[in-house]
Enzyme design. Structure first.
Site, PDB file in Angstrom:
ATOM      1  N   ASP A   1      51.152   9.564 -27.522  1.00  0.00           N
ATOM      2  CA  ASP A   1      51.567   9.375 -28.915  1.00  0.00           C
ATOM      3  C   ASP A   1      50.324   9.599 -29.788  1.00  0.00           C
ATOM      4  O   ASP A   1      49.275  10.039 -29.293  1.00  0.00           O
ATOM      5  CB  ASP A   1      52.241   8.009 -29.125  1.00  0.00           C
ATOM      6  CG  ASP A   1      51.273   6.832 -29.020  1.00  0.00           C
ATOM      7  OD1 ASP A   1      50.077   7.050 -28.705  1.00  0.00           O
ATOM      8  OD2 ASP A   1      51.711   5.689 -29.242  1.00  0.00           O
TER       9      ASP A   1
ATOM     10  N   CYS B   1      48.993   6.098 -24.621  1.00  0.00           N
ATOM     11  CA  CYS B   1      49.330   5.531 -25.932  1.00  0.00           C
ATOM     12  C   CYS B   1      48.155   4.655 -26.348  1.00  0.00           C
ATOM     13  O   CYS B   1      47.049   4.841 -25.829  1.00  0.00           O
ATOM     14  CB  CYS B   1      50.663   4.783 -25.882  1.00  0.00           C
ATOM     15  SG  CYS B   1      50.731   3.412 -24.709  1.00  0.00           S
TER      16      CYS B   1
ATOM     17  N   HIS C   1      52.789   0.072   3.278  1.00  0.00           N
ATOM     18  CA  HIS C   1      53.035   0.309   1.851  1.00  0.00           C
ATOM     19  C   HIS C   1      54.263   1.193   1.649  1.00  0.00           C
ATOM     20  O   HIS C   1      54.962   1.067   0.649  1.00  0.00           O
ATOM     21  CB  HIS C   1      51.799   0.922   1.202  1.00  0.00           C
ATOM     22  CG  HIS C   1      50.611   0.026   1.326  1.00  0.00           C
ATOM     23  ND1 HIS C   1      50.545  -1.193   0.717  1.00  0.00           N
ATOM     24  CD2 HIS C   1      49.465   0.155   2.054  1.00  0.00           C
ATOM     25  CE1 HIS C   1      49.406  -1.785   1.027  1.00  0.00           C
ATOM     26  NE2 HIS C   1      48.733  -0.987   1.838  1.00  0.00           N
TER      27      HIS C   1
HETATM   28  C1  RB5 Z   1      51.111   2.575 -31.600  1.00  0.00           C
HETATM   29  O1  RB5 Z   1      50.581   1.907 -32.708  1.00  0.00           O
HETATM   30  C2  RB5 Z   1      51.054   1.677 -30.372  1.00  0.00           C
HETATM   31  O2  RB5 Z   1      51.948   0.630 -30.497  1.00  0.00           O
HETATM   32  C3  RB5 Z   1      51.337   2.480 -29.117  1.00  0.00           C
HETATM   33  O3  RB5 Z   1      50.419   3.517 -29.024  1.00  0.00           O
HETATM   34  C4  RB5 Z   1      51.221   1.765 -27.793  1.00  0.00           C
HETATM   35  O4  RB5 Z   1      49.997   1.108 -27.665  1.00  0.00           O
HETATM   36  C5  RB5 Z   1      52.342   0.938 -27.391  1.00  0.00           C
HETATM   37  O5  RB5 Z   1      52.359   0.345 -26.295  1.00  0.00           O
END
Ligand code: RB5
Length: 150
Positions: A8, A65, A133
């Site tokens: 993201d 993210c 495993h």
């Molecule tokens: C975005 O602000 C943030 O919430 C996202 O990148 C992530 O860390 C969510 O888990």
């Protein structure tokens, strides 16, 4: 090994660093976005990479993210995915040896690029141990058969 990668906006800068690192190592990858720092929703990108890995179009995936947590939650909703959020090379090693993790999730707001690239290196180069495993991973798959649909 061909890697599917996505992030993201909060993971965008780290994704670009990891792409450069993969290029330097001649590791093939496909970038599924996001392609700028404009705010987006991480489930939209996590889902795509999880699906192409689950469908065996790519052997492994890397999702980034802000924390790595949201991407792990999303990816683990997809049948066949074992996503691990790793903040150390130790976790990366164990996620491969013990859990046969097929997606690595990383936090762009948590890790330095250097630390993240070390984690990626370990994660890409560590095999699944199998044995006891494998029995455990099979139990995860059985659980999934009863609870998940793609
Ligand atoms: C975005 O602000 C943030 O919430 C996202 O990148 C992530 O860390 C969510 O888990």
């Amino acid at each position: 090994m061909k890697i599917a990668i996505a992030s993201d906006h909060a993971g965008f800068d780290l994704k670009e660093k990891i792409k450069k690192f993969l290029e330097d190592k001649n590791i093939e990858y496909q970038d599924f976005g996001t392609f700028s720092k404009e705010r987006v929703d991480y489930p939209d990108y996590g889902k795509i990479v999880a699906q192409v890995v689950a469908n065996n179009q790519f052997e492994r995936g890397i999702l980034i993210c802000g924390t790595g947590i949201g991407m792990a939650i999303v990816a683990n909703k997809i049948k066949g995915i074992r996503a691990a959020c790793c903040t150390s090379t130790y976790l990366a090693d164990r996620s491969r040896r013990h859990n046969d993790a097929n997606i690595l999730t990383l936090g762009g707001r948590v890790l330095s690029p250097e630390a993240a690239c070390e984690i990626v290196t370990v994660w890409l180069n560590t095999p699944f141990e199998g044995g006891r495993h494998l029995i455990r991973v099979k139990k995860i798959k059985e659980l999934e058969m009863n609870t998940k649909k793609n």
